[in-house]
Design a protein around this motif. Structure first.
Motif, mmCIF file in Angstrom:
data_model
loop_
_atom_site.group_PDB
_atom_site.id
_atom_site.type_symbol
_atom_site.label_atom_id
_atom_site.label_comp_id
_atom_site.label_asym_id
_atom_site.label_seq_id
_atom_site.Cartn_x
_atom_site.Cartn_y
_atom_site.Cartn_z
ATOM 1 N N THR A 145 -57.519 -35.679 41.692
ATOM 2 C CA THR A 145 -57.167 -34.437 41.007
ATOM 3 C C THR A 145 -56.577 -34.742 39.636
ATOM 4 O OG1 THR A 145 -56.718 -33.361 43.127
ATOM 5 C CG2 THR A 145 -55.824 -32.321 41.147
ATOM 6 N N SER B 39 -52.615 -35.142 38.802
ATOM 7 C CA SER B 39 -51.849 -35.403 40.015
ATOM 8 C C SER B 39 -51.094 -36.719 39.905
ATOM 9 C CB SER B 39 -52.780 -35.439 41.233
ATOM 10 O OG SER B 39 -52.076 -35.882 42.383
ATOM 11 N N GLU C 33 -57.246 -38.785 39.314
ATOM 12 C CA GLU C 33 -58.666 -39.105 39.230
ATOM 13 C C GLU C 33 -58.871 -40.606 39.018
ATOM 14 O OE1 GLU C 33 -60.835 -35.267 37.308
ATOM 15 O OE2 GLU C 33 -59.616 -36.477 35.951
#
Length: 203
Positions: free
Chosen positions: A134, A137, A142
């Motif tokens: 994400t 996050s 990622e």
């Protein structure tokens, strides 16, 4: 460069579209799988390969998934197992499953990694890698992830371990033991280390 069209085949009529259509060829290059097609097409199709010809795509011998479950990523293992990441429409949790050539499910485990885009097996040691995560996050950003097998309270589980940070990853291949290649939304990124070499770095 130019190329001659050798073959075209219809997969049927679908309603809507999908961002998760994937195709993969098994290690011995005698069959392929297509996953993630939109309904009402089968979520998994297979076809035999004979020389330059591809046989009819069919769901015969393919895994039978729940009605609301569609694959979002797929790879074929060195042992000719079809490996799927699927996510039910009503759940944020992904499921990792291994299937034999008859479609029988060999293993089915929860995978706590959001927004998985693609899977790939290393040719050298069979390690399974994934791209996902994400954006922004702190816990699951990622990037390129290694999917490890583990045991927890006497039960087999899988754990995702981030190897490299990489923004907007879309696809991954492990062509050799020399490195891993990730496609992002606007670049091709090659990592000198394989996913088995765990380092949390930015390219």
């Amino acid at each position: 460069c130019s190329s001659d069209l050798l073959q075209t085949m219809s997969l049927g009529d679908a309603r809507g579209s999908s961002d998760h259509v994937r195709i993969a060829v098994n290690p011995s290059r005698d069959w392929l799988a297509v996953t993630g097609l939109p309904a009402p097409l089968s979520p998994v199709l297979r076809a035999a390969i004979a020389g330059i010809r591809i046989g009819k795509c069919t769901d015969r011998g393919c895994p039978h998934l729940e009605p609301d479950e569609r694959p979002v990523a797929m790879a074929i293992s060195p042992a000719d197992e079809l490996v799927l990441v699927s996510r039910p429409a009503t759940s944020e949790s992904a499921r990792l499953s291994f299937h034999d050539l008859s479609g029988r499910r060999l293993l089915h485990l929860d995978l706590d990694l959001p927004a998985i885009q693609d899977l790939s097996f290393s040719r050298s040691d069979g390690a399974l890698s994934a791209v996902g995560g994400t954006s922004g996050s702190q816990t699951q950003p990622e990037g390129l992830w290694r999917i490890d097998a583990a045991f927890e309270a006497g039960h087999q589980v899988v754990a995702a371990v981030r190897v490299f940070g990489c923004p907007s990853p879309r696809a991954v291949v492990c062509p050799s033991d020399k490195g891993t290649i990730v496609a992002t939304k606007d670049a091709i990124v090659r990592f000198a280390s394989t996913a088995a070499n765990v380092k949390d770095q930015q390219p």
